[in-house]
Design a protein around this motif. Structure first.
Motif, PDB file in Angstrom:
ATOM      1  N   MET A   1     -39.341  40.409  17.756  1.00  0.00           N
ATOM      2  CA  MET A   1     -39.591  40.022  16.372  1.00  0.00           C
ATOM      3  C   MET A   1     -38.715  38.829  15.985  1.00  0.00           C
ATOM      4  O   MET A   1     -39.161  37.894  15.318  1.00  0.00           O
ATOM      5  N   GLN A   2     -37.445  38.867  16.432  1.00  0.00           N
ATOM      6  CA  GLN A   2     -36.536  37.756  16.126  1.00  0.00           C
ATOM      7  C   GLN A   2     -37.050  36.461  16.731  1.00  0.00           C
ATOM      8  O   GLN A   2     -37.033  35.413  16.078  1.00  0.00           O
ATOM      9  N   GLN A   3     -37.518  36.540  17.961  1.00  0.00           N
ATOM     10  CA  GLN A   3     -38.017  35.341  18.633  1.00  0.00           C
ATOM     11  C   GLN A   3     -39.207  34.759  17.877  1.00  0.00           C
ATOM     12  O   GLN A   3     -39.353  33.540  17.759  1.00  0.00           O
ATOM     13  N   THR A   4     -40.050  35.654  17.341  1.00  0.00           N
ATOM     14  CA  THR A   4     -41.208  35.198  16.573  1.00  0.00           C
ATOM     15  C   THR A   4     -40.791  34.623  15.226  1.00  0.00           C
ATOM     16  O   THR A   4     -41.242  33.547  14.819  1.00  0.00           O
ATOM     17  N   LEU A   5     -39.899  35.339  14.533  1.00  0.00           N
ATOM     18  CA  LEU A   5     -39.492  34.928  13.195  1.00  0.00           C
ATOM     19  C   LEU A   5     -38.716  33.611  13.201  1.00  0.00           C
ATOM     20  O   LEU A   5     -38.849  32.794  12.293  1.00  0.00           O
TER      21      LEU A   5
ATOM     22  N   LEU B   1     -30.213  39.572  11.954  1.00  0.00           N
ATOM     23  CA  LEU B   1     -30.673  39.666  10.566  1.00  0.00           C
ATOM     24  C   LEU B   1     -30.123  38.513   9.732  1.00  0.00           C
ATOM     25  O   LEU B   1     -30.831  37.943   8.891  1.00  0.00           O
ATOM     26  N   ALA B   2     -28.861  38.170   9.980  1.00  0.00           N
ATOM     27  CA  ALA B   2     -28.253  37.054   9.240  1.00  0.00           C
ATOM     28  C   ALA B   2     -28.977  35.749   9.562  1.00  0.00           C
ATOM     29  O   ALA B   2     -29.222  34.924   8.674  1.00  0.00           O
ATOM     30  N   MET B   3     -29.346  35.560  10.832  1.00  0.00           N
ATOM     31  CA  MET B   3     -30.056  34.347  11.209  1.00  0.00           C
ATOM     32  C   MET B   3     -31.437  34.282  10.577  1.00  0.00           C
ATOM     33  O   MET B   3     -31.911  33.213  10.179  1.00  0.00           O
ATOM     34  N   SER B   4     -32.102  35.433  10.479  1.00  0.00           N
ATOM     35  CA  SER B   4     -33.413  35.462   9.833  1.00  0.00           C
ATOM     36  C   SER B   4     -33.293  35.054   8.375  1.00  0.00           C
ATOM     37  O   SER B   4     -34.151  34.328   7.847  1.00  0.00           O
TER      38      SER B   4
ATOM     39  N   TYR C   1     -35.200  31.743   6.586  1.00  0.00           N
ATOM     40  CA  TYR C   1     -36.088  31.793   5.428  1.00  0.00           C
ATOM     41  C   TYR C   1     -35.480  31.097   4.218  1.00  0.00           C
ATOM     42  O   TYR C   1     -36.210  30.592   3.362  1.00  0.00           O
ATOM     43  N   SER C   2     -34.171  31.059   4.146  1.00  0.00           N
ATOM     44  CA  SER C   2     -33.527  30.293   3.080  1.00  0.00           C
ATOM     45  C   SER C   2     -33.800  28.802   3.271  1.00  0.00           C
ATOM     46  O   SER C   2     -34.075  28.078   2.306  1.00  0.00           O
ATOM     47  N   MET C   3     -33.757  28.355   4.530  1.00  0.00           N
ATOM     48  CA  MET C   3     -34.043  26.954   4.805  1.00  0.00           C
ATOM     49  C   MET C   3     -35.500  26.620   4.484  1.00  0.00           C
ATOM     50  O   MET C   3     -35.809  25.542   3.966  1.00  0.00           O
ATOM     51  N   ASP C   4     -36.402  27.552   4.764  1.00  0.00           N
ATOM     52  CA  ASP C   4     -37.813  27.313   4.479  1.00  0.00           C
ATOM     53  C   ASP C   4     -38.065  27.148   2.983  1.00  0.00           C
ATOM     54  O   ASP C   4     -39.021  26.488   2.583  1.00  0.00           O
ATOM     55  N   SER C   5     -37.192  27.753   2.172  1.00  0.00           N
ATOM     56  CA  SER C   5     -37.386  27.680   0.723  1.00  0.00           C
ATOM     57  C   SER C   5     -36.758  26.428   0.111  1.00  0.00           C
ATOM     58  O   SER C   5     -36.961  26.142  -1.069  1.00  0.00           O
TER      59      SER C   5
ATOM     60  N   ARG D   1     -24.055  29.346  -0.570  1.00  0.00           N
ATOM     61  CA  ARG D   1     -24.161  30.289  -1.685  1.00  0.00           C
ATOM     62  C   ARG D   1     -25.015  31.501  -1.308  1.00  0.00           C
ATOM     63  O   ARG D   1     -24.705  32.630  -1.679  1.00  0.00           O
ATOM     64  N   VAL D   2     -26.086  31.244  -0.556  1.00  0.00           N
ATOM     65  CA  VAL D   2     -26.954  32.334  -0.119  1.00  0.00           C
ATOM     66  C   VAL D   2     -26.192  33.303   0.779  1.00  0.00           C
ATOM     67  O   VAL D   2     -26.259  34.525   0.613  1.00  0.00           O
ATOM     68  N   VAL D   3     -25.450  32.746   1.742  1.00  0.00           N
ATOM     69  CA  VAL D   3     -24.703  33.592   2.682  1.00  0.00           C
ATOM     70  C   VAL D   3     -23.603  34.359   1.965  1.00  0.00           C
ATOM     71  O   VAL D   3     -23.399  35.563   2.191  1.00  0.00           O
ATOM     72  N   GLU D   4     -22.877  33.703   1.059  1.00  0.00           N
ATOM     73  CA  GLU D   4     -21.771  34.347   0.357  1.00  0.00           C
ATOM     74  C   GLU D   4     -22.262  35.533  -0.471  1.00  0.00           C
ATOM     75  O   GLU D   4     -21.578  36.552  -0.580  1.00  0.00           O
TER      76      GLU D   4
END
Length: 330
Positions: free
Chosen positions: A100-104, A159-162, A166-170, A187-190
């Motif tokens: 799933m990670q490889q796909t996401l 999970l953190a990488m996912s 998705y944050s980058m996609d936004s 800010r997203v990570v914090e």
């Protein structure tokens, strides 16, 4: 009990191999009926007492000792089997999560006129704690490249990488500078990642019109810049706090003028912290290995560099290995 006693008596009297076969069938039948080895030993003990009532007491004590030993063994074996089943179940779940990670986190290596791109990312275990991503400009004038590394491993790192992906996609990458992208991601990570987990990240943007590479770093492993005119590598200057420490962190932005034949190499610490035996390799050694293959197309070069360090570590990666090469060829 009677059947077992008769089988035992027949074998003792005749030494007939057929009796041993019947004993084997008795064992299989006992297994089907969930009769434990301890119960069989108990039956054997009782049968022996009936067949040989005058045996010395020491023999019966020995059988009792065997019975107690097998009881402990049986309990330990049941626990082992239970743990093994749980381990297999967990391994299966991790395998599904890795797929799933490889796909996401999948990203397409871009094809851009005048720029040769090579990338390789190999996890040390099933889950990859490294991440890379390419963002091609709408009109082909810019290429964004991100590379990150979670300080941690396994499913939490994945999970953190996912979340980063998705944050980058936004984010509107095409209209944002590298320093602004890192500031937003910080800010997203914090806000969303456990305080014990941090993420290093490098983001760069190559502008085909101005032939410049703009970049910012959040505590990530310094990359390399190869100047073809001087025929030498140097570290790419980087500063910046890792993502997730302080939501008010800002990131400095730098620029490189890229000439024909120049190369930009981005990597994670799985490359620079390779070991040769018990010795960590020096960064100069990394320069030298990359330089050995700089005559090859970028994709072949990064693959050869990986194979070199894989052999150096006896084909056992101690950390996730990610290497990206951008080469200006016109």
């Amino acid at each position: 009990m009677e059947n077992y006693r008769d089988l035992l008596k027949k074998y003792i009297e005749t030494h007939d191999e057929k009796s041993l076969y019947q004993a084997e069938q008795f064992s299989k039948l006992s297994l089907k009926q969930n009769i434990s080895p301890v119960e069989i030993i108990h039956v054997h003990n009782q049968a022996t007492k009936e067949l040989f009532p005058n045996l010395p007491k020491d023999f019966h004590y020995a059988m009792k000792f065997l019975l107690e030993t097998m009881m402990s063994y049986g309990l330990a074996y049941q626990e082992f089997q239970s743990l093994r089943e749980k381990q297999l179940e967990l391994k299966s779940e991790i395998s599904v999560a890795a797929n799933m990670q490889q796909t996401l986190l999948s990203t397409v290596k871009p094809t851009i006129d005048g720029l040769d791109v090579g990338v390789i990312s190999v996890p040390a275990n099933q889950m990859n704690g490294d991440y890379y991503h390419f963002i091609k400009g709408e009109h082909g004038g810019k290429l964004g490249v991100a590379i990150a590394d979670v300080i941690g491993k396994g499913i939490p790192a994945a999970l953190a990488m996912s979340m980063i992906k998705y944050s980058m996609d936004s984010l509107p990458e095409n209209s944002m500078s590298p320093q602004a992208i890192l500031k937003n991601l910080n800010r997203v990570v914090e806000r969303n990642v456990d305080p014990s987990m941090f993420i290093t990240m490098f983001y760069g943007s190559y502008d085909m019109e101005t032939e410049t590479f703009s970049y910012s770093s959040a505590g990530h492993e310094p990359g390399f810049y190869y100047n073809t005119e001087k025929g030498m590598f140097r570290e790419i200057e980087t500063k910046g706090l890792v993502l997730g420490v302080d939501d008010k962190s800002t990131y400095e932005q730098f620029e490189l003028k890229v000439e024909k034949g120049d190369k930009i190499v981005l990597l994670t610490d799985g490359v620079t912290e390779c070991r040769h035996g018990e010795r960590f390799i020096e960064r100069e050694e990394v320069f030298q290995v990359i330089q050995q293959y700089d005559y090859l197309p970028a994709q072949e070069a990064v693959e050869q560099v990986y194979k070199h360090f894989e052999r150096l570590q006896d084909f056992h990666l101690r950390d996730d290995f990610t290497l990206i090469m951008l080469s200006k060829n016109v």
